[in-house]
Design an enzyme around this catalytic site. Structure first.
Site, PDB file in Angstrom:
ATOM      1  N   TYR A 131      -9.067   7.178  14.107  1.00 47.04           N
ATOM      2  CA  TYR A 131      -7.425   6.969  13.613  1.00 47.04           C
ATOM      3  C   TYR A 131      -7.564   6.697  12.105  1.00 47.04           C
ATOM      4  O   TYR A 131      -6.780   7.205  11.374  1.00 47.04           O
ATOM      5  CB  TYR A 131      -7.100   5.407  14.210  1.00 47.04           C
TER       6      TYR A 131
ATOM      7  N   CYS B 259      10.738   1.365  18.563  1.00 50.12           N
ATOM      8  CA  CYS B 259      10.362   1.579  19.894  1.00 50.12           C
ATOM      9  C   CYS B 259       9.182   0.465  20.196  1.00 50.12           C
ATOM     10  O   CYS B 259       7.850   0.871  20.475  1.00 50.12           O
ATOM     11  CB  CYS B 259       9.604   2.938  19.945  1.00 50.12           C
TER      12      CYS B 259
ATOM     13  N   GLN C 104      -5.591  -3.815  14.370  1.00 51.04           N
ATOM     14  CA  GLN C 104      -5.361  -4.965  15.249  1.00 51.04           C
ATOM     15  C   GLN C 104      -4.731  -6.020  14.598  1.00 51.04           C
ATOM     16  O   GLN C 104      -5.022  -7.165  15.110  1.00 51.04           O
ATOM     17  CB  GLN C 104      -6.777  -5.090  16.065  1.00 51.04           C
TER      18      GLN C 104
ATOM     19  N   GLU D 212      -5.944   0.337   5.457  1.00 54.26           N
ATOM     20  CA  GLU D 212      -5.932   0.850   7.067  1.00 54.26           C
ATOM     21  C   GLU D 212      -7.134  -0.047   7.764  1.00 54.26           C
ATOM     22  O   GLU D 212      -6.968  -0.447   9.069  1.00 54.26           O
ATOM     23  CB  GLU D 212      -6.303   2.378   6.979  1.00 54.26           C
TER      24      GLU D 212
ATOM     25  N   GLY E 118     -10.055 -12.214  10.499  1.00 57.07           N
ATOM     26  CA  GLY E 118     -10.818 -11.917  11.678  1.00 57.07           C
ATOM     27  C   GLY E 118     -11.395 -10.779  11.851  1.00 57.07           C
ATOM     28  O   GLY E 118     -11.380  -9.874  10.747  1.00 57.07           O
TER      29      GLY E 118
ATOM     30  N   ASP F  89      -2.719   5.316  16.956  1.00 56.35           N
ATOM     31  CA  ASP F  89      -2.977   4.059  17.059  1.00 56.35           C
ATOM     32  C   ASP F  89      -2.198   3.545  18.282  1.00 56.35           C
ATOM     33  O   ASP F  89      -1.636   4.542  19.093  1.00 56.35           O
ATOM     34  CB  ASP F  89      -2.808   3.271  15.692  1.00 56.35           C
TER      35      ASP F  89
ATOM     36  N   TRP G 141       0.753  -1.238  -0.041  1.00 54.70           N
ATOM     37  CA  TRP G 141      -0.080   0.034  -0.130  1.00 54.70           C
ATOM     38  C   TRP G 141       0.752   1.341   0.012  1.00 54.70           C
ATOM     39  O   TRP G 141       0.295   2.425  -0.030  1.00 54.70           O
ATOM     40  CB  TRP G 141      -0.954   0.031   1.015  1.00 54.70           C
TER      41      TRP G 141
ATOM     42  N   CYS H 197      13.955  12.000  23.307  1.00 56.48           N
ATOM     43  CA  CYS H 197      13.138  10.829  24.458  1.00 56.48           C
ATOM     44  C   CYS H 197      13.085  11.288  25.702  1.00 56.48           C
ATOM     45  O   CYS H 197      14.258  10.829  26.411  1.00 56.48           O
ATOM     46  CB  CYS H 197      13.502   9.538  23.642  1.00 56.48           C
TER      47      CYS H 197
END
Length: 359
Positions: free
Chosen positions: A124, A196, A46, A41, A85, A142, A28, A212
């Site tokens: 989102y 991260c 999830q 998206e 799912g 997100d 994408w 940070c």
DNA sequence: AAGTCGGGGCA
DNA sequence: TGCCCAGACTT
């Protein structure tokens, strides 16, 4: 939040340049078509990137335009989504795309008030489409973004609480690079995915390490704070692969709402009611000819567990078929959307069948 | 604000 | 085992 001008500019540049340099080559990312960005998206909600890639490629091949998806029958749509799912995502995506085709002449809206009204498009996904496809300076918060910013800005609010997300949305709106909104938002997410990470973040490779706060204080892996408890329910089922004298199989369509809505399954009987086979034989007007044990396993959903025991039953019709009984040939079953636990049982039946033929 | 909604990967 | 994943919808 009050950021110093130089801190902001340098943070933006470090993040955007790192993203441009290190971004993964994903399907994408070869398009700016807002419809295709939208599809990606929704699939990524999830769901991990590696899982989505083959689904995305097949889906775009099958439904290259909003019109193609708008016209598709639900069964074909669910078959494409099979195994991914959260199947209501597929239905909501199609509903949203139909709105775009009808109300907006197939052009995805380029502003938040309109795009967020589309079915399946939340805060989102709205921001993701607006920033990535239209390069608009909108937040797209997100799980990755909350983790990254909770560490960079040392935000200790509980991210399990809905109101906490607003803190991060405000932070993004103040920090976002107006010249590179797409790269900035994707950079935050890519950073969360590659550097991260939830456990053992690779701070020594991080392009924004010097900005940070958590890194400077020494404990980035302790953020974000998330308090949530999952109480799981256990359900116990007997599942029957029922074959009649015409070599057809009995399947049921699940209800249109709730878990695995409109997906197909072999007849399931919750255990410890009456003897399952007798209940089944009575329900469908069949006589039992033979019975063979297939497969036992647990299938774990987000909030419940199915404890499954499956059997292969050969039967003969002893009366008229009931209304809820639908018989399919082996070939016809290939076109039905089956949830993963049913695919496992079907695979187990095929194995024993192959064994019988060989013997 | 809490519950519902899949499935897989990983420590 | 428990947690997390490019969350949204319902109640």
């Amino acid at each position: 939040m009050n950021f110093h001008y130089q801190y902001k500019k340098q943070f933006q540049q470090a993040l955007v340049q790192w993203f441009i340099r290190e971004k993964r080559d994903l399907p994408w990312r070869h398009t700016h078509d807002p419809y295709k960005i939208w599809v990606s998206e929704v699939m990524l909600q999830q769901t991990r990137v590696d899982t989505v890639i083959p689904y995305y490629n097949r889906f775009i091949e099958e439904f290259p335009t909003p019109e193609d998806l708008a016209q598709a029958p639900e069964e074909k749509l669910l078959k494409q989504w099979e195994g991914l799912g959260y199947y209501s995502r597929a239905r909501n995506l199609q509903a949203g795309v139909r709105e775009v085709v009808e109300k907006y002449s197939s052009t995805v809206p380029d502003n938040r008030p309109e795009i967020i009204k589309l079915k399946g498009v939340g805060p989102y996904t709205a921001g993701a489409i607006l920033s990535i496809a239209y390069n608009k300076a909108e937040h797209a918060v997100d799980g990755n973004v909350m983790r990254v910013l909770s560490r960079v800005l040392l935000i200790k609010e509980d991210i399990a609480l809905p109101k906490t997300k607003k803190i991060f949305e405000q932070a993004v709106m103040e920090l976002i690079d107006p010249a590179y909104p797409s790269e900035f938002n994707q950079g935050l997410m890519e950073l969360g995915a590659l550097i991260c990470t939830p456990t053992s973040p690779k701070c020594l490779l991080c392009p924004v390490r010097e900005f940070c706060t958590a890194f400077q204080e020494g404990r980035p892996e302790e953020l974000p704070i998330k308090t949530k408890k999952t109480k799981m329910k256990d359900l116990f089922y007997d599942v029957f692969v029922v074959q009649n004298e015409k070599k057809k199989f009995l399947l049921e369509k699940r209800p249109g709402k709730g878990l695995l809505a409109n997906m197909w399954q072999f007849p399931m009987v919750e255990k410890s009611t009456t003897p399952s086979e007798g209940f089944l034989a009575d329900s469908y007007n069949v006589d039992l000819v033979s019975r063979e044990r297939l497969l036992s396993f647990k299938h774990i959903f987000s909030h419940l567990t199915w404890n499954m025991e499956s059997y292969y039953l050969k039967v003969e019709q002893n009366g008229k078929p009931t209304e809820s009984s639908v018989w399919f040939t082996e070939e016809e079953i290939k076109a039905l959307p089956l949830p993963v636990p049913m695919q496992k049982i079907w695979a187990a039946w095929k194995e024993t069948e192959a064994k019988h033929k060989h013997a």
